[in-house]
Structures are given as structure tokens and as C-alpha cells.
Design a protein around this motif. Structure first.
Motif, short mmCIF file in Angstrom:
data_model
loop_
_atom_site.label_atom_id
_atom_site.label_comp_id
_atom_site.label_asym_id
_atom_site.label_seq_id
_atom_site.Cartn_x
_atom_site.Cartn_y
_atom_site.Cartn_z
N GLY A 31 3.47 -7.27 11.06
CA GLY A 31 2.87 -7.00 9.75
C GLY A 31 1.78 -5.96 9.82
N LEU A 32 0.98 -5.98 10.88
CA LEU A 32 -0.07 -4.97 11.04
C LEU A 32 0.54 -3.58 11.23
CD1 LEU A 32 -2.74 -6.76 13.23
CD2 LEU A 32 -2.97 -5.98 10.89
N LEU A 33 1.63 -3.51 11.97
CA LEU A 33 2.31 -2.22 12.11
C LEU A 33 2.84 -1.73 10.76
CD1 LEU A 33 4.28 -2.58 15.45
CD2 LEU A 33 2.33 -1.11 14.97
N GLY A 34 3.33 -2.66 9.95
CA GLY A 34 3.79 -2.29 8.61
C GLY A 34 2.66 -1.77 7.73
N VAL A 35 1.50 -2.41 7.80
CA VAL A 35 0.34 -1.94 7.03
C VAL A 35 -0.11 -0.56 7.54
CG1 VAL A 35 -2.08 -2.41 6.49
CG2 VAL A 35 -0.40 -4.24 6.37
N LEU A 36 -0.05 -0.35 8.84
CA LEU A 36 -0.41 0.95 9.41
C LEU A 36 0.54 2.04 8.92
CD1 LEU A 36 -2.17 2.58 11.39
CD2 LEU A 36 -0.49 2.05 13.14
N VAL A 37 1.85 1.74 8.89
CA VAL A 37 2.83 2.71 8.38
C VAL A 37 2.58 2.98 6.91
CG1 VAL A 37 5.29 3.01 7.88
CG2 VAL A 37 4.56 2.22 10.13
N LEU A 38 2.25 1.94 6.14
CA LEU A 38 1.95 2.10 4.72
C LEU A 38 0.73 3.00 4.53
CD1 LEU A 38 2.69 1.01 1.83
CD2 LEU A 38 0.90 -0.69 2.20
N PHE A 39 -0.31 2.76 5.31
CA PHE A 39 -1.52 3.57 5.23
C PHE A 39 -1.22 5.03 5.56
CE2 PHE A 39 -5.32 5.47 7.10
CZ PHE A 39 -6.26 5.20 6.12
N THR A 40 -0.45 5.26 6.63
CA THR A 40 -0.11 6.61 7.04
C THR A 40 0.72 7.32 5.98
OG1 THR A 40 -0.12 5.87 9.33
CG2 THR A 40 0.92 7.97 8.88
N THR A 41 1.67 6.60 5.40
CA THR A 41 2.52 7.19 4.35
C THR A 41 1.69 7.60 3.14
OG1 THR A 41 4.34 5.79 5.08
CG2 THR A 41 4.55 6.80 2.91
N PHE A 42 0.81 6.71 2.71
CA PHE A 42 -0.05 7.04 1.57
C PHE A 42 -0.98 8.21 1.89
CE2 PHE A 42 0.14 2.51 -0.37
CZ PHE A 42 1.37 2.80 -0.92
N TYR A 43 -1.49 8.25 3.09
CA TYR A 43 -2.40 9.32 3.49
C TYR A 43 -1.68 10.67 3.50
CZ TYR A 43 -5.68 12.05 6.28
OH TYR A 43 -6.54 13.02 6.72
N THR A 45 0.97 11.50 1.82
CA THR A 45 1.38 11.92 0.47
C THR A 45 0.21 12.41 -0.36
OG1 THR A 45 1.19 9.65 -0.33
CG2 THR A 45 3.38 10.38 0.42
N GLY A 46 -0.99 12.29 0.13
CA GLY A 46 -2.15 12.84 -0.57
C GLY A 46 -2.83 11.86 -1.51
N MET A 47 -2.61 10.59 -1.36
CA MET A 47 -3.27 9.59 -2.20
C MET A 47 -4.76 9.57 -1.85
SD MET A 47 -2.44 5.54 -2.56
CE MET A 47 -0.92 5.77 -3.43
N PRO A 48 -5.62 9.41 -2.87
CA PRO A 48 -7.06 9.34 -2.57
C PRO A 48 -7.38 8.21 -1.58
CG PRO A 48 -6.70 9.56 -4.92
CD PRO A 48 -5.36 9.38 -4.29
N MET A 49 -8.32 8.48 -0.68
CA MET A 49 -8.61 7.57 0.42
C MET A 49 -9.10 6.20 -0.07
SD MET A 49 -8.36 7.20 3.59
CE MET A 49 -8.18 8.81 4.26
N LEU A 50 -9.88 6.16 -1.12
CA LEU A 50 -10.40 4.89 -1.62
C LEU A 50 -9.27 3.99 -2.13
CD1 LEU A 50 -12.87 3.14 -2.25
CD2 LEU A 50 -12.98 4.24 -4.48
N ASN A 52 -6.13 4.25 -1.29
CA ASN A 52 -5.33 3.93 -0.10
C ASN A 52 -5.93 2.76 0.66
OD1 ASN A 52 -3.65 3.99 2.09
ND2 ASN A 52 -4.14 6.07 2.71
N ALA A 53 -7.25 2.81 0.87
CA ALA A 53 -7.93 1.74 1.61
C ALA A 53 -7.86 0.41 0.86
CB ALA A 53 -9.37 2.13 1.87
N ILE A 54 -7.99 0.46 -0.46
CA ILE A 54 -7.94 -0.78 -1.24
C ILE A 54 -6.54 -1.40 -1.18
CG2 ILE A 54 -8.03 -1.70 -3.60
CD1 ILE A 54 -10.35 0.26 -4.11
N ILE A 55 -5.52 -0.58 -1.36
CA ILE A 55 -4.14 -1.10 -1.34
C ILE A 55 -3.81 -1.68 0.04
CG2 ILE A 55 -1.71 -0.42 -1.42
CD1 ILE A 55 -2.47 1.53 -3.65
N CYS A 56 -4.15 -0.95 1.09
CA CYS A 56 -3.84 -1.43 2.44
C CYS A 56 -4.70 -2.65 2.81
CB CYS A 56 -4.02 -0.31 3.45
SG CYS A 56 -2.76 0.97 3.27
N GLY A 57 -5.92 -2.69 2.33
CA GLY A 57 -6.77 -3.86 2.57
C GLY A 57 -6.21 -5.10 1.90
N LEU A 58 -5.73 -4.94 0.66
CA LEU A 58 -5.12 -6.07 -0.04
C LEU A 58 -3.82 -6.50 0.64
CD1 LEU A 58 -5.69 -5.08 -3.77
CD2 LEU A 58 -6.77 -6.94 -2.51
N ALA A 59 -3.05 -5.51 1.12
CA ALA A 59 -1.81 -5.84 1.84
C ALA A 59 -2.13 -6.62 3.11
CB ALA A 59 -1.04 -4.57 2.17
N PHE A 60 -3.16 -6.20 3.84
CA PHE A 60 -3.54 -6.91 5.06
C PHE A 60 -4.06 -8.31 4.75
CE2 PHE A 60 -6.87 -8.15 8.07
CZ PHE A 60 -6.07 -8.34 9.18
#
Length: 109
Positions: A31-43, A45-50, A52-60
Motif C-alpha cells: 500500500g505504501l508503494l501504491g501511495v508513492l506511485v500515486l504521489f509521483t504520478t500527481f507530481y 502531471t503538474g498538480m499543485p504540491m499542497l 497532492n500532499a493532502i490527497i496522498c496523506g488521506l490515502a495513506f
């Protein structure tokens, strides 16, 4: 000269890390690897960092709470036992006696 050997007292105990037992450690790692891939994909694609961090934090947080709930509910081997129990038929239905008569004749018994 007397030799002394240390005794390993945790031989048959299930593996445990930070409260997670047995297979739940692997579930958490995957699951952590999945969240890392999600974070990298969003990053990438140019999604704002805040955001991105909120979505990945909620996913984690969701991943952690679900895996911890499974760990607390089933324990080290309970989920595997429950999945195996689902494979056992509740009843065996025989429509005729031929099966039983063939059992009597077979050499396996």
C-alpha cells in the motif's frame, strides 16, 4: 569445558512490526508503494504540491486505518483461516447411491 548455547524463545511467534502482524506487514508495504506511485504520478502531471500532499496523506491514513482494523479483527492468521473456511462446502448432496457403492469397491479405502 562446558559449552552454552543461547535459546531463541521467539521461534514460533508470528512476525510483528509496529503492531502489525504476519501478512499485514506486506499489505502495508504494498500500500505504501501504491501511495508513492500515486504521489509521483500527481507530481509529474503538474498538480499543485499542497493538493497532492493532502490527497496522498488521506490515502495513506485510509490505508493505515483499514490495514490496522484488519490486523486487530483477524490477528496473525485469522483472515487466512476465514478465507479457507469459505472454500469448505456447507453440505454434500448425493442424488443417488452409486457414488457410495463405488466407494465401497474402490481400492483407496
Amino acid at each position: 569445558m562446558i559449552k552454552t548455547y543461547p535459546i531463541n524463545k521467539g521461534v514460533n511467534k508470528p512476525m510483528e512490526f509496529k503492531g502489525f502482524q504476519a501478512q499485514y506487514i506486506a499489505y502495508m508495504g504494498i500500500g505504501l508503494l501504491g501511495v508513492l506511485v500515486l504521489f509521483t504520478t500527481f507530481y509529474l502531471t503538474g498538480m499543485p504540491m499542497l493538493i497532492n500532499a493532502i490527497i496522498c496523506g488521506l490515502a495513506f491514513a485510509t490505508l493505515y486505518s483499514k490495514v490496522y482494523a484488519l490486523n486487530r479483527t483477524f490477528g496473525a492468521y485469522g483472515m487466512m483461516k476465514q478465507m479457507a473456511l469459505r472454500q469448505v462446502p456447507r453440505a454434500i448432496k448425493l442424488r443417488d447411491r452409486r457414488f457410495l457403492l463405488n466407494l465401497k469397491k474402490s481400492t483407496y479405502l
